[in-house]
Design a protein around this motif. Structure first.
Motif, PDB file in Angstrom:
ATOM      1  N   UNK A 148      -0.418  19.093  23.991  1.00 20.75           N
ATOM      2  CA  UNK A 148       0.999  19.179  23.875  1.00 20.75           C
ATOM      3  C   UNK A 148       1.555  17.762  23.419  1.00 20.75           C
ATOM      4  N   UNK A 149       1.010  16.776  23.999  1.00 18.82           N
ATOM      5  CA  UNK A 149       1.642  15.417  23.489  1.00 18.82           C
ATOM      6  C   UNK A 149       1.088  14.764  22.314  1.00 18.82           C
ATOM      7  N   UNK A 150      -0.224  14.861  22.274  1.00 11.51           N
ATOM      8  CA  UNK A 150      -0.920  14.063  21.185  1.00 11.51           C
ATOM      9  C   UNK A 150      -0.944  15.002  19.754  1.00 11.51           C
ATOM     10  N   UNK A 151      -0.910  16.302  19.910  1.00 10.54           N
ATOM     11  CA  UNK A 151      -0.749  17.045  18.634  1.00 10.54           C
ATOM     12  C   UNK A 151       0.647  17.858  18.503  1.00 10.54           C
ATOM     13  N   UNK A 152       1.066  18.688  19.327  1.00 14.41           N
ATOM     14  CA  UNK A 152       2.317  19.151  19.165  1.00 14.41           C
ATOM     15  C   UNK A 152       3.447  18.235  19.119  1.00 14.41           C
ATOM     16  N   UNK A 153       3.602  17.438  20.109  1.00 18.92           N
ATOM     17  CA  UNK A 153       4.517  16.449  20.563  1.00 18.92           C
ATOM     18  C   UNK A 153       4.684  15.493  19.426  1.00 18.92           C
ATOM     19  N   UNK A 154       3.471  14.685  18.971  1.00 18.26           N
ATOM     20  CA  UNK A 154       3.592  13.579  18.174  1.00 18.26           C
ATOM     21  C   UNK A 154       3.647  14.051  16.596  1.00 18.26           C
ATOM     22  N   UNK A 155       2.912  15.017  16.083  1.00 14.67           N
ATOM     23  CA  UNK A 155       2.535  15.446  14.881  1.00 14.67           C
ATOM     24  C   UNK A 155       3.579  16.347  14.025  1.00 14.67           C
ATOM     25  N   UNK A 156       4.171  17.134  14.755  1.00 16.71           N
ATOM     26  CA  UNK A 156       5.346  18.072  14.115  1.00 16.71           C
ATOM     27  C   UNK A 156       6.718  17.904  14.381  1.00 16.71           C
ATOM     28  N   UNK A 157       7.595  18.456  13.681  1.00 20.81           N
ATOM     29  CA  UNK A 157       9.248  18.185  13.736  1.00 20.81           C
ATOM     30  C   UNK A 157       9.489  19.199  14.763  1.00 20.81           C
ATOM     31  N   UNK A 158      10.785  19.258  15.416  1.00 19.20           N
ATOM     32  CA  UNK A 158      11.235  19.972  16.463  1.00 19.20           C
ATOM     33  C   UNK A 158      11.160  21.481  16.346  1.00 19.20           C
TER      34      UNK A 158
ATOM     35  N   UNK B 103       7.226  13.678  10.680  1.00 18.95           N
ATOM     36  CA  UNK B 103       6.676  14.706  11.210  1.00 18.95           C
ATOM     37  C   UNK B 103       6.140  16.093  10.408  1.00 18.95           C
ATOM     38  N   UNK B 104       5.397  16.462  10.568  1.00 18.04           N
ATOM     39  CA  UNK B 104       4.768  17.771   9.693  1.00 18.04           C
ATOM     40  C   UNK B 104       5.704  19.126   9.951  1.00 18.04           C
ATOM     41  N   UNK B 105       6.209  19.569   9.083  1.00 17.72           N
ATOM     42  CA  UNK B 105       7.251  20.721   9.074  1.00 17.72           C
ATOM     43  C   UNK B 105       6.204  22.220   8.427  1.00 17.72           C
ATOM     44  N   UNK B 106       6.565  23.103   8.995  1.00 23.95           N
ATOM     45  CA  UNK B 106       6.025  24.573   8.763  1.00 23.95           C
ATOM     46  C   UNK B 106       5.998  24.822   7.081  1.00 23.95           C
ATOM     47  N   UNK B 107       6.968  24.060   6.462  1.00 21.50           N
ATOM     48  CA  UNK B 107       7.172  24.568   5.153  1.00 21.50           C
ATOM     49  C   UNK B 107       6.250  23.364   4.258  1.00 21.50           C
ATOM     50  N   UNK B 108       5.618  22.409   5.000  1.00 23.90           N
ATOM     51  CA  UNK B 108       5.071  21.227   4.333  1.00 23.90           C
ATOM     52  C   UNK B 108       3.508  21.770   3.920  1.00 23.90           C
ATOM     53  N   UNK B 109       3.317  21.255   2.860  1.00 21.72           N
ATOM     54  CA  UNK B 109       1.513  21.508   2.236  1.00 21.72           C
ATOM     55  C   UNK B 109       0.796  21.010   3.449  1.00 21.72           C
ATOM     56  N   UNK B 110      -0.580  21.587   3.990  1.00 23.02           N
ATOM     57  CA  UNK B 110      -1.458  21.223   4.805  1.00 23.02           C
ATOM     58  C   UNK B 110      -0.978  21.798   6.324  1.00 23.02           C
ATOM     59  N   UNK B 111       0.158  22.449   6.392  1.00 27.73           N
ATOM     60  CA  UNK B 111       0.443  22.902   7.807  1.00 27.73           C
ATOM     61  C   UNK B 111      -0.610  24.086   8.330  1.00 27.73           C
ATOM     62  N   UNK B 112      -1.042  24.823   7.452  1.00 26.78           N
ATOM     63  CA  UNK B 112      -1.741  25.931   7.786  1.00 26.78           C
ATOM     64  C   UNK B 112      -2.998  25.577   8.715  1.00 26.78           C
ATOM     65  N   UNK B 113      -3.683  24.503   8.382  1.00 26.37           N
ATOM     66  CA  UNK B 113      -4.840  24.127   9.058  1.00 26.37           C
ATOM     67  C   UNK B 113      -4.541  23.936  10.559  1.00 26.37           C
ATOM     68  N   UNK B 114      -3.833  22.949  10.689  1.00 21.06           N
ATOM     69  CA  UNK B 114      -3.400  22.480  12.024  1.00 21.06           C
ATOM     70  C   UNK B 114      -2.774  23.615  12.709  1.00 21.06           C
ATOM     71  N   UNK B 115      -2.154  24.472  12.159  1.00 19.47           N
ATOM     72  CA  UNK B 115      -1.587  25.575  12.698  1.00 19.47           C
ATOM     73  C   UNK B 115      -2.633  26.710  13.499  1.00 19.47           C
ATOM     74  N   UNK B 116      -3.605  26.967  12.696  1.00 18.76           N
ATOM     75  CA  UNK B 116      -4.965  27.821  13.202  1.00 18.76           C
ATOM     76  C   UNK B 116      -5.526  26.994  14.342  1.00 18.76           C
ATOM     77  N   UNK B 117      -5.639  25.578  14.036  1.00 23.52           N
ATOM     78  CA  UNK B 117      -6.136  24.852  15.193  1.00 23.52           C
ATOM     79  C   UNK B 117      -5.586  25.275  16.487  1.00 23.52           C
TER      80      UNK B 117
END
Length: 523
Positions: free
Chosen positions: A292-302, A377-391
């Motif tokens: 929750x903190x190290x991945x979702x909270x730190x790496x992505x936008x709101x 922060x990574x956005x869902x429209x950014x390139x390279x989002x699909x991999x972290x999303x599935x993880x």
């Protein structure tokens, strides 16, 4: 709508403990006691079970958890409790889980003494107070005392609510249905996380920065959590529940505080191998802080954090149903299912966390800190989002698989089957169908789980390196499966007698089986 009360009162047997008519067997059919709690209702072709049935009560408990801990999960899943700075939430959660660990250990005592209804209703109150504290902290930096108080209060409330929930889920259904009931419950409960995550997603749909969620988000959570506490007041207590075959839940008739504390010791005494499952209990909430903190909270936008939150809890629903039903496949012997579940879980741990390691190497706590770096922060429209999303989706799926397997191993079934003739099968479920012993085992589970969470939230508040957090997750999960292996391979049985399950309680076969039941007549 028509009332259905087949064969009206064939027996007028009064039980001085339960204070209502005892179920009887008449002509091979189970006859429920009189009273509104035991009437079925029909709406056209649909039959609604009686109010005091396991199906109805478990559904209500699931919706209480949908509204209280489900919404809590959605809020926490945003990282930092919705705040860009996770320090306040880390400190609140450290207080929460430290308290939870104590009340988790002894929660079974409170459940057996006070009843599931009072325990769950009180438990629900702490969730809305916690959300209020998070809202207040956004607008004032002088409420640290209130924040810690709300964490402590929720630790008490959550410890009681989850112990009551675990006791209900493990003790109410028949053995062959426990996996299905777990899937049912976990699906509804995690739908709370999905629905709750849709609130910040809708309100922050255009926010492409890593920002604190709006006041409206917090207010929505507060209202829904309060509704969950109110719903809990309408539950039945365990001594009112009658299963479809006429059996009752195994309870202590006249529990004393002394007898219930002794029950904790007796749980270990009667099944000492449960200690080998303690590492699984410990690791079962350890990974939430990192995810929750190290991945979702730190790496992505709101807005992307909110979307990830929806996907995470949605994948838990899928995992819960798949594992819940798979663990109850009656055509496969219970001992075989137990071993297969362990092997599959170990393989899943290696695959999911192997992928997690590849992702964890791409950034650090320092590189994503907006105060010390220019990280975007990574956005869902950014390139390279699909991999972290599935993880992140697979992290959620793994969590539900882990929790389902622990419940199936530890709470009631393989080792203590309440009814031979019903062939009840389960893992915590596999260890006991006795309501009293189930409450004690659930207490151990939630207590150890929460003590571990308190340690991990504290480590995160002291800025432990993200890679260190990840490594501890992977190591604990894999290691705990190895430690648990002797229990699964040596102690999970295909069949256990009623007498074994009643050992250590003051119940008899006459208390838990209806008049005319084949096992009752055999005594």
């Amino acid at each position: 709508m028509a009332d259905v009360n087949p064969s009206a009162p064939v027996g007028d047997v009064k039980d001085p403990v339960y204070h209502h008519d005892e179920p009887v067997i008449a002509g091979g059919n189970f006859v429920r006691p009189s009273g509104w709690k035991y009437k079925e209702h029909r709406i056209g072709p649909i039959t609604i079970p009686w109010y005091a049935s396991p199906k109805v009560q478990l559904s209500m408990v699931a919706f209480v958890c949908f509204l209280c801990p489900g919404m809590f999960n959605a809020l926490g899943g945003l990282g930092g409790g919705g705040n860009t700075d996770p320090t306040t939430a880390d400190n609140m959660n450290t207080a929460l889980y430290s308290t939870f660990s104590v009340f988790g250990f002894f929660g079974g005592t409170f459940v057996n003494k006070l009843g599931v209804k009072a325990t769950m209703a009180f438990g629900g109150i702490g969730y809305c107070i916690y959300a209020i504290a998070l809202l207040v902290s956004v607008h004032s930096s002088h409420v640290a005392g209130f924040n810690i108080f709300s964490g402590v209060l929720l630790g008490i409330c959550a410890g009681l609510l989850w112990t009551a929930q675990g006791t209900i889920m493990i003790s109410y259904p028949g053995e062959g249905q426990k996996g299905r009931y777990f899937g049912w419950f976990w699906g509804i409960f995690n739908m709370g996380g999905v629905v709750g995550a849709l609130i910040p997603l809708g309100q922050n749909i255009n926010v492409k920065t890593n920002s604190t969620v709006t006041d409206g988000t917090y207010i929505g959570f507060i209202v829904l959590m309060f509704c969950g506490a109110v719903l809990a007041v309408t539950l039945c207590n365990a001594n009112d529940i009658i299963r479809p075959d006429g059996t009752r839940v195994v309870l202590m008739k006249n529990p004393s505080w002394k007898s219930e504390f002794i029950g904790l010791y007796e749980t270990i005494k009667f099944e000492p191998y449960i200690i080998l499952l303690f590492p699984m209990f410990w690791s079962s909430n350890w990974f939430y802080t990192y995810q929750q903190n190290a991945i979702n909270g730190a790496y992505f936008d709101t807005r992307t954090k909110a979307l990830n939150d929806v996907l995470y809890w949605g994948s838990q629903i899928v995992g819960a149903f798949l594992f819940g039903y798979a663990l109850d496949i009656e055509s496969v012997r219970r001992s075989v299912r137990a071993k297969a579940a362990l092997g599959f879980l170990f393989a899943l741990t290696m695959v999911v966390y192997g992928g997690g390691y590849a992702f964890a190497k791409t950034y650090t706590r320092a590189s994503t800190n907006p105060k010390t770096s220019d990280f975007v922060p990574k956005d869902w429209q950014s390139s390279g989002y699909i991999g972290p999303m599935f993880l992140y989706i697979f992290y959620g799926f793994f969590d539900s698989a882990w929790q389902a397997t622990i419940y199936w191993y530890s709470l009631p079934s393989p080792l203590y089957s309440v009814l031979e003739s019903n062939k009840m099968h389960r893992f915590m479920g596999a260890l006991s169908n006795s309501g009293r012993r189930s409450a004690n085992i659930v207490g151990f589970y939630k207590g150890l789980q929460s003590a571990a969470a308190a340690v991990m939230w504290s480590l995160d508040s002291h800025k432990l390196a993200y890679m260190s957090e990840f490594a501890s997750n992977w190591g604990l999960l894999a290691g705990s499966l190895v430690v648990a292996a002797p229990v699964i391979f040596l102690k999970i049985k295909d069949h256990v007698t009623v007498e074994e399950d009643l050992a250590g309680t003051d119940e008899t076969l006459a208390d838990v089986l209806p008049e005319g039941h084949i096992e009752k007549g055999a005594v």
